[in-house]
Motif scaffolding. Sequence first.
Motif, PDB file in Angstrom:
ATOM      1  N   SER A  43       0.647  -0.690  -0.306  1.00 44.11           N
ATOM      2  CA  SER A  43       0.084   0.376   0.066  1.00 44.11           C
ATOM      3  C   SER A  43       0.719   1.505   0.280  1.00 44.11           C
ATOM      4  O   SER A  43      -0.101   2.391  -0.511  1.00 44.11           O
ATOM      5  CB  SER A  43      -0.338   0.297   1.011  1.00 44.11           C
ATOM      6  OG  SER A  43      -2.113  -1.211   1.147  1.00 44.11           O
ATOM      7  N   ILE A  44       2.070   0.777   0.419  1.00 45.57           N
ATOM      8  CA  ILE A  44       3.426   1.977   0.366  1.00 45.57           C
ATOM      9  C   ILE A  44       3.515   3.221  -1.622  1.00 45.57           C
ATOM     10  O   ILE A  44       3.050   4.646  -1.147  1.00 45.57           O
ATOM     11  CB  ILE A  44       4.238   2.026   0.898  1.00 45.57           C
ATOM     12  CG1 ILE A  44       4.510   1.313   1.856  1.00 45.57           C
ATOM     13  CG2 ILE A  44       5.036   2.925   0.993  1.00 45.57           C
ATOM     14  CD1 ILE A  44       3.662   2.012   3.380  1.00 45.57           C
ATOM     15  N   PRO A  45       2.769   2.370  -2.206  1.00 45.93           N
ATOM     16  CA  PRO A  45       3.121   3.182  -3.519  1.00 45.93           C
ATOM     17  C   PRO A  45       1.955   3.698  -3.670  1.00 45.93           C
ATOM     18  O   PRO A  45       1.773   6.030  -3.875  1.00 45.93           O
ATOM     19  CB  PRO A  45       3.412   1.986  -4.345  1.00 45.93           C
ATOM     20  CG  PRO A  45       4.430   1.310  -3.719  1.00 45.93           C
ATOM     21  CD  PRO A  45       3.733   1.146  -2.520  1.00 45.93           C
ATOM     22  N   LYS A  46       0.755   3.465  -3.305  1.00 50.88           N
ATOM     23  CA  LYS A  46      -0.705   3.754  -3.808  1.00 50.88           C
ATOM     24  C   LYS A  46      -0.462   5.133  -2.381  1.00 50.88           C
ATOM     25  O   LYS A  46      -1.033   6.239  -3.049  1.00 50.88           O
ATOM     26  CB  LYS A  46      -1.131   3.503  -3.074  1.00 50.88           C
ATOM     27  CG  LYS A  46      -1.404   1.793  -4.033  1.00 50.88           C
ATOM     28  CD  LYS A  46      -2.590   0.742  -3.491  1.00 50.88           C
ATOM     29  CE  LYS A  46      -2.043  -0.693  -4.119  1.00 50.88           C
ATOM     30  NZ  LYS A  46      -1.722  -1.532  -3.451  1.00 50.88           N
ATOM     31  N   LEU A  47      -0.069   5.267  -1.240  1.00 48.26           N
ATOM     32  CA  LEU A  47      -0.463   6.136  -0.368  1.00 48.26           C
ATOM     33  C   LEU A  47       0.941   7.465  -0.921  1.00 48.26           C
ATOM     34  O   LEU A  47      -0.001   8.518  -1.080  1.00 48.26           O
ATOM     35  CB  LEU A  47       0.623   6.143   0.917  1.00 48.26           C
ATOM     36  CG  LEU A  47      -1.044   4.627   1.901  1.00 48.26           C
ATOM     37  CD1 LEU A  47      -0.022   4.825   2.820  1.00 48.26           C
ATOM     38  CD2 LEU A  47      -1.824   6.319   2.378  1.00 48.26           C
ATOM     39  N   PHE A  48       1.884   6.837  -1.974  1.00 49.94           N
ATOM     40  CA  PHE A  48       2.642   7.814  -1.907  1.00 49.94           C
ATOM     41  C   PHE A  48       2.048   9.379  -2.987  1.00 49.94           C
ATOM     42  O   PHE A  48       2.058  10.311  -3.385  1.00 49.94           O
ATOM     43  CB  PHE A  48       4.034   7.673  -2.145  1.00 49.94           C
ATOM     44  CG  PHE A  48       5.014   7.145  -1.449  1.00 49.94           C
ATOM     45  CD1 PHE A  48       5.488   7.993  -0.300  1.00 49.94           C
ATOM     46  CD2 PHE A  48       5.816   5.777  -1.418  1.00 49.94           C
ATOM     47  CE1 PHE A  48       6.722   8.008   0.850  1.00 49.94           C
ATOM     48  CE2 PHE A  48       7.279   6.119   0.021  1.00 49.94           C
ATOM     49  CZ  PHE A  48       6.669   6.840   0.564  1.00 49.94           C
ATOM     50  N   VAL A  49       1.731   8.541  -3.837  1.00 51.83           N
ATOM     51  CA  VAL A  49       1.148   8.883  -4.980  1.00 51.83           C
ATOM     52  C   VAL A  49      -0.034   9.478  -4.244  1.00 51.83           C
ATOM     53  O   VAL A  49      -0.562  10.928  -5.599  1.00 51.83           O
ATOM     54  CB  VAL A  49      -0.163   7.565  -6.025  1.00 51.83           C
ATOM     55  CG1 VAL A  49      -0.487   8.817  -7.279  1.00 51.83           C
ATOM     56  CG2 VAL A  49       1.154   6.866  -7.014  1.00 51.83           C
ATOM     57  N   ALA A  50      -0.959   9.441  -3.757  1.00 51.40           N
ATOM     58  CA  ALA A  50      -2.164   9.986  -3.167  1.00 51.40           C
ATOM     59  C   ALA A  50      -1.563  11.683  -1.979  1.00 51.40           C
ATOM     60  O   ALA A  50      -2.280  12.662  -2.288  1.00 51.40           O
ATOM     61  CB  ALA A  50      -3.073   8.948  -1.919  1.00 51.40           C
ATOM     62  N   ILE A  51      -0.341  10.848  -1.563  1.00 53.09           N
ATOM     63  CA  ILE A  51       0.217  12.197  -0.823  1.00 53.09           C
ATOM     64  C   ILE A  51       1.082  13.509  -1.848  1.00 53.09           C
ATOM     65  O   ILE A  51       1.107  14.578  -2.055  1.00 53.09           O
ATOM     66  CB  ILE A  51       1.126  11.752  -0.114  1.00 53.09           C
ATOM     67  CG1 ILE A  51       0.574  11.020   1.022  1.00 53.09           C
ATOM     68  CG2 ILE A  51       1.879  13.099   0.881  1.00 53.09           C
ATOM     69  CD1 ILE A  51       1.680  10.232   2.083  1.00 53.09           C
ATOM     70  N   PHE A  52       1.538  13.021  -3.149  1.00 54.29           N
ATOM     71  CA  PHE A  52       1.896  13.507  -4.352  1.00 54.29           C
ATOM     72  C   PHE A  52       1.272  14.597  -4.796  1.00 54.29           C
ATOM     73  O   PHE A  52       1.393  15.489  -5.210  1.00 54.29           O
ATOM     74  CB  PHE A  52       2.592  12.995  -5.491  1.00 54.29           C
ATOM     75  CG  PHE A  52       3.069  13.489  -6.764  1.00 54.29           C
ATOM     76  CD1 PHE A  52       4.359  14.706  -6.383  1.00 54.29           C
ATOM     77  CD2 PHE A  52       2.384  13.156  -7.552  1.00 54.29           C
ATOM     78  CE1 PHE A  52       4.263  14.897  -7.488  1.00 54.29           C
ATOM     79  CE2 PHE A  52       2.251  13.813  -8.599  1.00 54.29           C
ATOM     80  CZ  PHE A  52       3.296  14.588  -9.225  1.00 54.29           C
ATOM     81  N   GLY A  53       0.009  13.636  -5.012  1.00 50.14           N
ATOM     82  CA  GLY A  53      -1.344  14.505  -5.072  1.00 50.14           C
ATOM     83  C   GLY A  53      -2.098  15.104  -5.246  1.00 50.14           C
ATOM     84  O   GLY A  53      -2.194  17.147  -5.051  1.00 50.14           O
ATOM     85  N   ILE A  54      -1.978  15.341  -3.093  1.00 49.70           N
ATOM     86  CA  ILE A  54      -1.746  16.159  -2.525  1.00 49.70           C
ATOM     87  C   ILE A  54      -1.547  17.676  -2.016  1.00 49.70           C
ATOM     88  O   ILE A  54      -1.800  18.734  -2.635  1.00 49.70           O
ATOM     89  CB  ILE A  54      -2.490  15.913  -0.809  1.00 49.70           C
ATOM     90  CG1 ILE A  54      -3.522  14.780  -1.170  1.00 49.70           C
ATOM     91  CG2 ILE A  54      -3.205  16.416   0.045  1.00 49.70           C
ATOM     92  CD1 ILE A  54      -3.676  13.927   0.069  1.00 49.70           C
ATOM     93  N   ILE A  55      -0.172  17.429  -2.813  1.00 52.60           N
ATOM     94  CA  ILE A  55       0.687  18.646  -2.293  1.00 52.60           C
ATOM     95  C   ILE A  55       0.553  19.405  -3.598  1.00 52.60           C
ATOM     96  O   ILE A  55       1.057  20.662  -3.339  1.00 52.60           O
ATOM     97  CB  ILE A  55       2.287  17.176  -2.296  1.00 52.60           C
ATOM     98  CG1 ILE A  55       2.546  17.052  -1.119  1.00 52.60           C
ATOM     99  CG2 ILE A  55       2.694  18.851  -2.180  1.00 52.60           C
ATOM    100  CD1 ILE A  55       3.698  16.516   0.261  1.00 52.60           C
ATOM    101  N   SER A  56       0.378  18.519  -4.744  1.00 55.20           N
ATOM    102  CA  SER A  56       0.539  19.386  -6.416  1.00 55.20           C
ATOM    103  C   SER A  56      -0.785  19.619  -5.936  1.00 55.20           C
ATOM    104  O   SER A  56      -0.239  21.201  -6.433  1.00 55.20           O
ATOM    105  CB  SER A  56       0.424  18.125  -6.881  1.00 55.20           C
ATOM    106  OG  SER A  56       1.809  17.387  -7.150  1.00 55.20           O
ATOM    107  N   ALA A  57      -1.709  19.740  -5.904  1.00 53.94           N
ATOM    108  CA  ALA A  57      -3.057  20.164  -5.176  1.00 53.94           C
ATOM    109  C   ALA A  57      -2.975  21.777  -4.472  1.00 53.94           C
ATOM    110  O   ALA A  57      -3.101  22.925  -5.365  1.00 53.94           O
ATOM    111  CB  ALA A  57      -4.360  19.576  -4.980  1.00 53.94           C
ATOM    112  N   ILE A  58      -2.399  21.282  -3.583  1.00 54.12           N
ATOM    113  CA  ILE A  58      -1.966  22.444  -2.553  1.00 54.12           C
ATOM    114  C   ILE A  58      -1.603  23.502  -3.050  1.00 54.12           C
ATOM    115  O   ILE A  58      -1.597  24.728  -3.672  1.00 54.12           O
ATOM    116  CB  ILE A  58      -1.613  21.585  -0.966  1.00 54.12           C
ATOM    117  CG1 ILE A  58      -2.664  21.465  -0.587  1.00 54.12           C
ATOM    118  CG2 ILE A  58      -1.210  23.141  -0.292  1.00 54.12           C
ATOM    119  CD1 ILE A  58      -2.591  20.112   1.114  1.00 54.12           C
ATOM    120  N   ILE A  59      -0.082  23.095  -3.788  1.00 54.18           N
ATOM    121  CA  ILE A  59       0.514  23.931  -4.457  1.00 54.18           C
ATOM    122  C   ILE A  59       0.521  24.397  -5.689  1.00 54.18           C
ATOM    123  O   ILE A  59       0.626  26.448  -6.000  1.00 54.18           O
ATOM    124  CB  ILE A  59       2.321  23.129  -5.048  1.00 54.18           C
ATOM    125  CG1 ILE A  59       3.065  22.991  -3.415  1.00 54.18           C
ATOM    126  CG2 ILE A  59       2.967  24.113  -5.287  1.00 54.18           C
ATOM    127  CD1 ILE A  59       4.614  21.768  -3.749  1.00 54.18           C
TER     128      ILE A  59
END
Length: 125
Positions: A43-59
């Motif tokens: 599940s770790i790669p899926k979490l990284f992709v979701a976290i990357f998306g959240i950070i990208s959306a915030i930025i």
Amino acid sequence: MATDCVEVVLQLNGVLAAIPLAFIFPPLCVLKLQQEPILSPRSIPKLFVAIFGIISAIIGLVMTILRIAEGSTCSHGNPLSYCNDYTNGTQSNFSSMSNNSSIYSNYSTRGSLYNSTRLSPLSSL
């Protein structure tokens, strides 16, 4: 309605709709549907992709808000930078382009030049 300020709308659309649709919702749906614990090694790669998306959306949202606060996104009637007539180096707008036949004649001369220099398939034998 002015269409020169559509850049802000497209930026917000990308930040608030496209990024979650591509990077946040798919991995979160897979995490929800799988039977494994959320912090399992698979599940770790899926979490990284979701976290990357959240950070990208915030930025992206912060950058869009800063551009709106800066006030330099709309031209309000000034000629846009991509409306240059590169045949003679002058800046033109769409109304003058419709009356300018030299722009359209360049397209026809390019076509005839291409047709006159094109070799037939049998000429290389």
